[in-house]
Design a protein around this motif. Structure first.
Motif: not given
Length: 900
Positions: A362-381
């Motif tokens: 779900c693209a909407e849920k995926l957008n909601h799951a993004y946080e600006s603090s994400l980096e490294g392994e979690q951001l690549l996930t």
């Protein structure tokens, strides 16, 4: 690779090493190649064989290297020193690690970081079905590769081409505008992985030449702008006129026309007979059960009459459902395209593929799951899932590759996020840019939809598609029962609940810091309930283990409510506690759905939306637990559980599905066709009729004409002499009580049979435990020919590719290798069936059936299941007119001729 890298990149180093299964004097590597690419110097290369004495047949076929070549090669230390000198000053290397041997190579190369190109291929090209060197080479070159093996130097060249493709195509915004967003988040990941691919993309012309720069657009974080949007189609006008029938006599002329137009197509009378039966069922709204032996050509056998029916009846709609994904892809990508190419009149018939919603993100849920603090392994996930959304037509959202999960799930964030963003729940038609809504809109407009059995069963529960399709073609119908049981069952598993708790708890704690009054009280209560759920999950696992303390991890066992441990372990009480906690958290946090409250607590919209998603999941978990509790005391339900190292799963399903099929299929559709190569038991459809509710007439409504039940059998057109079936002398009785003697005979006979047949053998096992037991004892004796062994929980695509490519190979397999795989030609000339595949008496379904059914009915069903699977296994051998070989059955209980 997933850690930061801040140094300047000046050169690109590529390395590949062939390595053996066993260590020879503390070394596995027997051949390596390396290349260094610079912007202003010619490519430098280094390669060498390495002395190694334990080369196996499989390794020889992988690499094209012989024992003689290795005997005269440099010693491991000398070869390693040479490679380290060549790679001096390299801070990282690119390695295509298709056999998970990076640690061996790092030891050989010295202290150097690695960018795993097998991971990169899965990350940037998630739509590929396989990532073997051969499949990657064919994808990059757009043609088939005749040679199966690769030298180390050839894989280094392949590695370079793969990087060129990723940086010059995937990350090229001239080709894919979405590349500007992917590059943005790669940069933000602050990883060696991101830095390496961004550097090459930005300096592509300097490294590889070319006229155009891949980077022309500014990087952007707005990835959603590049998504497809669901197209709304006007509602269809109901057609009141009767359907026009199709002539059965027309079928032969259509297939002859196909034979005349396509040189690779052979006219088959059995296919015409098949099509005539299907045409008659379409004309009469009948329920047809049609067994068609291997070689009949059933896919085109139903597609031609279906397409002709749709052409003549512009308001008709048909669903074709299959059990395996491979057949869905074959039908959509190859068979329908072939049919439309031959018959131009069918080209305007719209066709769509429809997976279950769990197969989409779900693209909407995926957008909601993004946080600006994400980096490294979690951001690549997170970015990997973004790329899956971009490739939703070709890649499954719930089927990540081995490398992806190996690298991105260290802290369980990968599956936690996947659970949160799946479109299986909470993805509504309002999410117009979500893949699930795009394909649903296409299915609404289509007149032929290709889907899976699970989705077909639930089709009428989809409000957008309910009632649109009235004709069902159910291919691979022998698997339909299990699909119905799974689709309409209930499950709760602790890892999914745990994922939600891990994501929700820090959000609530953060809100609690600024909450006052009743909201502070509610948050405190919700956090207490999270602790209660965690503790109850732990206690429930201990209670479940106590029922069968000797059961192995992952083993499926019946959950009997009359077992002493059920009461002693307070399982029912603990399930009630779970259900109540799920419900109460929803009540505690009901104000999260009020925007004014969220604003007053400074909860940003993304966070509030995520919490709402989690609360919806808690409601679903509570409903599932309630259904499982009901199922525990229902005679027609079976409840089973599995325990793992830290988790558990509990499932409740119907024992028999006949009434479910009548309610969800027969009452919804006008015409249904069941078809498969194996449906009959001893020449009769009685068992299948009983399973699918065709053993009693349907009661028509409002004076309508009752549906006709029809049963037809078309034998295989292949010669009966093509396959010889043998039970060799020395085969032991395969009953469980005789396992030691049976195992000894199998371990002795299999190497002899393989050697005599010069490999080219598929060895089928009825369980993983049998496979492991035989492999441990027999593998040492199978050294001449490459031995491929199926691994539990690992995709079989690569294994099938390898078996086809290496003609003399031997494959040990279970489950899916009994059906749904084709190995045509001299790749396979011997099928060895190690034991008659009788169902386990300890299987929860068998336990429940024995309680529910009469002894006669139980044993008829038990032998039916075994015979159908046995037929499927035997059927793996002869897949074309020219195939020849033998089926060897290593179980003395088998009687020659019982397969007829």
């Amino acid at each position: 690779m997933l850690k930061p890298f801040d140094e300047k990149i000046q050169q690109l180093a590529f390395v590949y090493a062939h390595s053996g299964l066993k260590a020879d004097r503390n070394n596995r590597i027997y051949s390596y190649a390396a290349a260094i690419i610079d912007t202003d110097k010619p490519k430098a290369v280094s390669e060498s064989f390495v002395r190694y004495s334990l080369l196996t047949g499989r390794e020889k076929y992988y690499s094209g290297v012989s024992k003689e070549m290795l005997a005269a090669a440099p010693a491991p230390q000398a070869a390693a020193d040479r490679l380290r000198t060549f790679l001096a000053n390299q801070k990282f290397i690119f390695v295509l690690d298709n056999h998970n041997r990076i640690e061996d190579l790092k030891k050989f190369c010295g202290d150097v970081r690695v960018v795993d190109l097998s991971f990169a291929a899965e990350f940037f090209l998630p739509h590929l079905e396989s990532y073997t060197p051969k499949r990657l080479w064919e994808y990059l070159n757009g043609r088939q590769r005749e040679k199966a093996f690769f030298t180390a130097a050839e894989i280094v060249d392949l590695s370079v081409e793969l990087v060129k493709h990723i940086c010059g195509n995937v990350l090229n915004d001239r080709i894919f505008r979405r590349a500007a967003a992917i590059r943005y988040y790669l940069r933000k990941s602050h990883t060696l992985f991101g830095a390496a691919f961004l550097h090459i993309t930005e300096h592509y012309k300097a490294y590889f030449g070319g006229l155009f720069d891949p980077c022309t657009l500014s990087e952007t974080k707005n990835w959603q702008q590049f998504l497809e949007k669901a197209v709304k189609f006007p509602p269809e006008q109901k057609e009141k006129s009767a359907f026009k029938k199709i002539s059965s006599e027309l079928m032969e002329s259509l297939y002859r026309a196909m034979s005349d137009a396509a040189k690779d197509y052979v006219f088959r009378p059995s296919q015409v007979e098949y099509a005539k039966h299907l045409a008659a069922a379409l004309n009469d709204n009948a329920i047809l059960t049609l067994e068609a032996g291997t070689g009949t050509g059933k896919t085109q056998g139903y597609l031609i009459p279906v397409m002709e029916f749709l052409y003549r009846n512009p308001h008709a709609r048909v669903v074709v459902s299959t059990y395996t994904k491979s057949l869905q892809q074959q039908i959509f990508q190859r068979e329908i395209s072939f049919t439309k190419e031959i018959f131009k009149l069918y080209q305007d018939i719209p066709v769509a593929v429809l997976k279950g919603k769990s197969g989409y993100i779900c693209a909407e849920k995926l957008n909601h799951a993004y946080e600006s603090s994400l980096e490294g392994e979690q951001l690549l996930t997170w970015l990997y899932f973004v790329n899956l959304v971009f490739h939703f037509r070709d890649a499954d959202g719930d089927a990540a590759g081995e490398k992806i999960t190996a690298y991105l799930n260290d802290d369980f964030y990968f599956y936690q996020l996947l659970n949160e963003i799946s479109a299986k729940d909470g993805c509504t038609p309002k999410h117009s840019r979500c893949p699930a809504q795009v394909v649903t809109a296409e299915a609404q407009a289509a007149r032929l939809v290709i889907t899976n059995h699970h989705k077909l069963v639930l089709l009428d529960k989809d409000v957008s598609l309910s009632g649109l399709f009235k004709i069902y073609i159910i291919d691979e119908a022998n698997h339909f029962e299990n699909a119905v049981r799974g689709a309409l069952g209930q499950e709760v598993n602790s890892w999914e609940v745990g994922d939600v708790l891990r994501a929700l708890e820090p959000m609530l704690k953060n809100i609690l810091k600024r909450a006052k009054g009743e909201y502070e009280h509610d948050l405190d209560k919700a956090l207490e309930r999270i602790s209660t759920i965690r503790e109850t999950i732990r206690l429930l696992r201990a209670s479940l283990i106590a029922i069968n303390p000797k059961a192995s991890l992952g083993q499926v066992k019946e959950l009997p409510c009359d077992h002493p441990a059920f009461e002693e372990g307070r399982i029912k009480d603990r399930m009630n506690t779970l259900k109540q906690a799920f419900q109460d958290i929803g009540k505690d946090l009901k104000w999260i759905r009020e925007n004014d409250v969220c604003r007053s607590l400074k909860i940003v919209s993304k966070t509030s939306e995520r919490i709402r998603i989690y609360l919806n999941k808690f409601g679903e978990y509570a409903a599932s637990v309630s259904a499982i509790e009901t199922g525990l005391v229902s005679e027609d339900k079976v409840t089973a559980y599995q325990c793992f190292r830290k988790n558990w799963s509990v499932v409740s399903q119907s024992v028999e599905v006949a009434e479910l099929i009548r309610r969800h299929i027969y009452e919804k559709a006008d015409c249904i066709v069941y078809t498969a190569a194996t449906l009959c038991y001893r020449g009769s459809f009685d068992a299948f009729s009983n399973i699918t509710g065709l053993d009693s007439p349907l009661t028509p409504e409002n004076g309508a004409k009752a549906k006709a039940f029809r049963f037809e059998m078309i034998p295989s057109p292949f010669s009966k002499d093509a396959a010889e079936i043998i039970v060799p002398q020395g085969a032991a009785n395969g009953r469980f009580e005789n396992k030691a003697e049976w195992l000894a005979s199998v371990v002795r006979l299999i190497p002899e049979l393989i050697e005599k047949n010069k490999g080219r053998s598929l060895v089928l096992f009825s369980s993983y435990s049998d496979l492991i037991a035989v492999a441990e004892k027999a593998a040492e004796s199978i050294t001449t020919y490459p031995l491929l062994i199926q691994q539990q929980g690992v995709s079989t695509v690569n294994l099938c590719d390898e078996f086809r490519e290496i003609k003399e190979s031997v494959l040990f397999g279970v489950d899916t290798f009994w059906y749904g795989v084709d190995f045509k030609g001299d790749t396979l000339t011997q099928v060895i069936i190690t034991r008659i595949p009788y169902p386990s008496f300890f299987d929860p379904i068998q336990v429940a059936r024995k309680k529910l059914m009469s002894p006669k009915a139980f044993w008829m069903r038990y032998y039916y299941d075994a015979e159908i699977k046995m037929k499927q296994g035997i059927g793996r051998l002869i897949r074309s007119d020219t195939d020849r070989g033998k089926v060897v059955i290593l179980d003395s209980r088998y009687k020659i001729g019982s397969e007829k």
